[in-house]
Every structure is written in structure tokens, then in C-alpha cells.
Scaffold this motif. Sequence first.
Motif, mmCIF file in Angstrom:
data_model
loop_
_atom_site.group_PDB
_atom_site.id
_atom_site.type_symbol
_atom_site.label_atom_id
_atom_site.label_comp_id
_atom_site.label_asym_id
_atom_site.label_seq_id
_atom_site.Cartn_x
_atom_site.Cartn_y
_atom_site.Cartn_z
ATOM 1 N N ASP A 174 10.331 -63.544 -35.971
ATOM 2 C CA ASP A 174 11.117 -62.847 -34.958
ATOM 3 C C ASP A 174 11.080 -63.593 -33.622
ATOM 4 O O ASP A 174 12.108 -63.719 -32.938
ATOM 5 C CB ASP A 174 10.584 -61.424 -34.788
ATOM 6 C CG ASP A 174 11.419 -60.611 -33.809
ATOM 7 O OD1 ASP A 174 12.620 -60.416 -34.073
ATOM 8 O OD2 ASP A 174 10.875 -60.186 -32.775
ATOM 9 N N THR A 175 9.898 -64.111 -33.266
ATOM 10 C CA THR A 175 9.769 -64.872 -32.013
ATOM 11 C C THR A 175 10.595 -66.153 -32.057
ATOM 12 O O THR A 175 11.305 -66.490 -31.099
ATOM 13 C CB THR A 175 8.292 -65.210 -31.743
ATOM 14 O OG1 THR A 175 7.539 -64.001 -31.656
ATOM 15 C CG2 THR A 175 8.134 -66.001 -30.455
ATOM 16 N N VAL A 176 10.506 -66.863 -33.187
ATOM 17 C CA VAL A 176 11.274 -68.104 -33.333
ATOM 18 C C VAL A 176 12.766 -67.814 -33.280
ATOM 19 O O VAL A 176 13.532 -68.520 -32.607
ATOM 20 C CB VAL A 176 10.901 -68.816 -34.649
ATOM 21 C CG1 VAL A 176 11.830 -70.002 -34.905
ATOM 22 C CG2 VAL A 176 9.459 -69.285 -34.616
ATOM 23 N N ARG B 173 6.276 -61.251 -37.072
ATOM 24 C CA ARG B 173 6.342 -61.459 -35.618
ATOM 25 C C ARG B 173 6.662 -62.914 -35.288
ATOM 26 O O ARG B 173 7.420 -63.193 -34.349
ATOM 27 C CB ARG B 173 5.012 -61.057 -34.981
ATOM 28 C CG ARG B 173 4.709 -59.570 -35.039
ATOM 29 C CD ARG B 173 3.560 -59.216 -34.121
ATOM 30 N NE ARG B 173 3.128 -57.839 -34.305
ATOM 31 C CZ ARG B 173 2.077 -57.461 -35.018
ATOM 32 N NH1 ARG B 173 1.321 -58.388 -35.609
ATOM 33 N NH2 ARG B 173 1.760 -56.194 -35.138
ATOM 34 N N TYR B 174 6.093 -63.835 -36.050
ATOM 35 C CA TYR B 174 6.339 -65.261 -35.799
ATOM 36 C C TYR B 174 7.813 -65.606 -36.018
ATOM 37 O O TYR B 174 8.451 -66.266 -35.181
ATOM 38 C CB TYR B 174 5.468 -66.106 -36.729
ATOM 39 C CG TYR B 174 5.677 -67.597 -36.570
ATOM 40 C CD1 TYR B 174 5.098 -68.301 -35.526
ATOM 41 C CD2 TYR B 174 6.483 -68.291 -37.474
ATOM 42 C CE1 TYR B 174 5.303 -69.672 -35.386
ATOM 43 C CE2 TYR B 174 6.697 -69.647 -37.347
ATOM 44 C CZ TYR B 174 6.103 -70.335 -36.291
ATOM 45 O OH TYR B 174 6.324 -71.676 -36.152
ATOM 46 N N THR C 279 14.270 -65.320 -31.830
ATOM 47 C CA THR C 279 14.650 -64.938 -30.465
ATOM 48 C C THR C 279 14.813 -66.166 -29.585
ATOM 49 O O THR C 279 15.756 -66.266 -28.783
ATOM 50 C CB THR C 279 13.596 -63.995 -29.867
ATOM 51 O OG1 THR C 279 13.489 -62.833 -30.689
ATOM 52 C CG2 THR C 279 13.981 -63.578 -28.459
ATOM 53 N N ARG C 280 13.890 -67.113 -29.731
ATOM 54 C CA ARG C 280 13.926 -68.318 -28.885
ATOM 55 C C ARG C 280 15.102 -69.226 -29.222
ATOM 56 O O ARG C 280 15.759 -69.754 -28.324
ATOM 57 C CB ARG C 280 12.613 -69.079 -29.030
ATOM 58 C CG ARG C 280 11.425 -68.367 -28.384
ATOM 59 C CD ARG C 280 10.133 -69.114 -28.635
ATOM 60 N NE ARG C 280 9.014 -68.452 -27.987
ATOM 61 C CZ ARG C 280 7.739 -68.832 -28.130
ATOM 62 N NH1 ARG C 280 7.437 -69.871 -28.915
ATOM 63 N NH2 ARG C 280 6.777 -68.186 -27.502
ATOM 64 N N GLU D 97 2.026 -60.614 -39.122
ATOM 65 C CA GLU D 97 1.974 -61.798 -38.256
ATOM 66 C C GLU D 97 3.122 -62.754 -38.566
ATOM 67 O O GLU D 97 3.717 -63.338 -37.659
ATOM 68 C CB GLU D 97 0.625 -62.508 -38.429
ATOM 69 C CG GLU D 97 -0.567 -61.740 -37.894
ATOM 70 C CD GLU D 97 -0.474 -61.525 -36.392
ATOM 71 O OE1 GLU D 97 0.005 -62.440 -35.695
ATOM 72 O OE2 GLU D 97 -0.864 -60.446 -35.920
#
Length: 436
Positions: free
Chosen positions: A358-360, A355-356, A362-363, A352
Motif C-alpha cells: 500500500d505504501t509503495v 502495508r508495504y 501510494t508513493r 506488514e
Amino acid sequence: MKLVETIKNISKIEELKKRILYTLGLLLIYRFGSFVVIPGIDPNALSALSAQTADGLMGLLDIFSGGAFSNASIFALGVMPYISASIIVQLLGIVVPYFQKLQKEGESGHRKMNQITRYLTIVVLCLQGPAYLANLHAQAPGAFVMEYNAFFIFAALVVLIAGTMFVMWLGEKITDKGIGNGISLIIMVGIVARLPHALLAELDARTNAATGGWVMLVVEFVLLYFILMAAIALVQATRKIPVQYAKRIVGNKQYGGVRQYIPLKINAANVMPIIFAQALMFIPMLFGRWEATRGFAATFSNYTGFWYNFTFAVLVFAFTYFYTAIIVNPQMMADDLKRNGGFIPGVKPGKETMRYIDTVMTRITLPGSIFLAIVAILPAFAEMLGINRQFALFFGGTSLLILVGVVLDTLKQVESYLLLRHYDGLMKTGRIKGRY
């Protein structure tokens, strides 16, 4: 004065002084080599080639080589073949299992990949060298003292290959025994070497212009200043993710929380996407001999055209995400947090957290990649405003961001030596932030 005091402090650190002098010496050798003409070429008959490289994509390539391209120098092809080979090897690292394995083998795998990159550089040179010689013969046939035949092409190609490999060796030596960033410093020196020519051309154009004149020149420098500040902000911008590290108080066995941060760069890839994208945009010039004024080569050799800039911007955007994915590893960051007893508030450790992050990443890379793409195509807009073509090239990310990134990294290296020996840094307040 702060500058005088800093120079005195640098002179007191023997290792730093030797590294700086060593770096300057190798860069001086590179600049001398830029004026050594390929054997069999008359340098006095290269006016047509100089005119061809005064603007356009050829002009940009001449900037990257520090004028060696227009001088028909032994360093004419510069380090761009090496960069092209690096792009290919890194792309293979995504799709080919053998290269993926090498990437995970640490230092030994890194050495093998560097060796493969060198061999691939020779292959790229074998393609670009004959194309360069064919263009040289088409533009300045009178410059050839020797007959332009298969023997001359082979001999000149060997010289060009040796020249590029020697430049690569200089870059590696600067990285190992100098102040680091050898290849980047060589590119930067080439850009800086062409800046006076571009500035003089712009001054001449403005002083002889019917409108604008000195007023427009002042406006241009103000605009360049703001672009420079934006480029520095892009290189240094970060976002901090709050991380809670468990802290044990030994005295009363109580546990408290200490909040720290993971700094993530808005533009972690820095100038590499622009360098990679520009290397690919040079490929159409290989076909210029057959399609000099029409078709594919003509479309993608016009750096002020729509399709050239659209393709360039898309490549910069894509390479920003690609290179960020290579140098930022969310899985490793998540594992390090878990190993050190840390966690991101509200996010479970392990997958988790990965993924967090990686999401940050990417944004925050999205606005960085968009801004980087805009900066990369600024020369086209600068020319639309009436700025001289040679000087307009310095308004874009290809030149400007390379200068900013390399200068900041070099100053950071020097400052690290000063602070390590308990001297003041290069700035009165705070520290210099490099690209990484």
C-alpha cells in the motif's frame, strides 16, 4: 510486409474476424445515429449551435459525442450521463454499506450495481436533457419546427433518453461479442471523428496567419508527437517489487529461492480519472441558462481559465488515488503471496506485506497523478501558444490519453488472439502492453 501478413493472419482466425466485423458494424451504427436529428428540429438551422460548440467546454462535449451534440442528434448526450452515474455509484461504494456489500458479492453484486447505474443514468438524463433542449432553444430558436412547449420537451426528452440507453447497449454488445472496451471504443470513435475537422481548422488558421505559418504547424506536430510518447509511457510505466517464492527441489529435498516480481502500474487508473473529472466539470453547464455570462457557470465553463484548470487538475489528482484504491487491492495481493508461499524480502507476510504494498502504491501513484493532471490541462497552454481552440483540445489528456489507452487495449486484444493461435503478434519484438 508485416502489416499485410498480420491482416492475413487475422482473416484466418474466424472468431477474431467475426468479432472485429461485429465491432465495426456497431460503431458504424453509432456514427449513423449521430446524424439522426431529434424529431421536430430543422438541421439546416443549427448554425448558431455549431458556432457555440466550435470551442470552449461545449466543444469538448461535442468531441466526446462525435459531433452529435452540435447536430442535435438523438445521441446528443452520448455516454457522459452513464459515466456520471458510474461515478456516483462508485462513490456510494465507499460510504454506503449496502454498496460495499454488493462489491464483495462477485458477479451477482456486479450485475446489481450495473442495474442501479442504468437507473441512475436515466435520472441524470432527466436533468441534462431539459438543460440541453433549453440551450438549443436559446441558441437556435428558428430550428424548432414544432412549438417549444411542455409536450415537445417531454417527447424530445424521451428520445434523448432512448438514444443514450441505445448507445450504452451498443457498448455492452461490443464488450460481450466484439473486441471489448465497448464504452471506451465509442468515446474514442467520437474523438477520432472530430479530429479531421480540428486539423482542417488548424491548417486553415496557419496558412492564413500573418506569422508562423507552416513553421508553427511543424512545431505543433512535433510537440504533439512528444506528448503522445509521454502519454504512452504514462500508460505503460510500471515498478516491480521483488518477491521471493520458495521452490522445492524434489530430487534432493533442498529448498532454493526463485525471485519474481509484482509489477505495479505508475498510473493504474489510466484515463478513468480524467473521464470522471471531466464528467463533473460538465455540471456547471446545467446552470448556463441562468448565468450565461457571469458567475459560477461562466467561471467553470471557460476551459482556459485559471479556476477551471485548477479545479480540473485537483479532481484528476483525487480521482487517480480514488480509482487506484478501487482496482488495486493490497490486502488481496498480500493474501495471494502468503497462500503461494511467497514473501517480499525483508517484510513479514500478512499485514506488514499489505502495508508495504500500500505504501509503495501510494508513493508511485503520486508522480503518475501529477503528470496525469498536467496532461489533462494541456489544452489551455496549447491555446496560449496560439493553437486553434478545436485543435488545442487534442493536446490534452481528455482526448489524447483516451485515444492512447483504448488503442493499446484494442491492439492487445487482437494480439492475444494471434498469439493464442501461434501466429506472430502485431510487433516484431516484444508484446503490446495494455492499460491493465
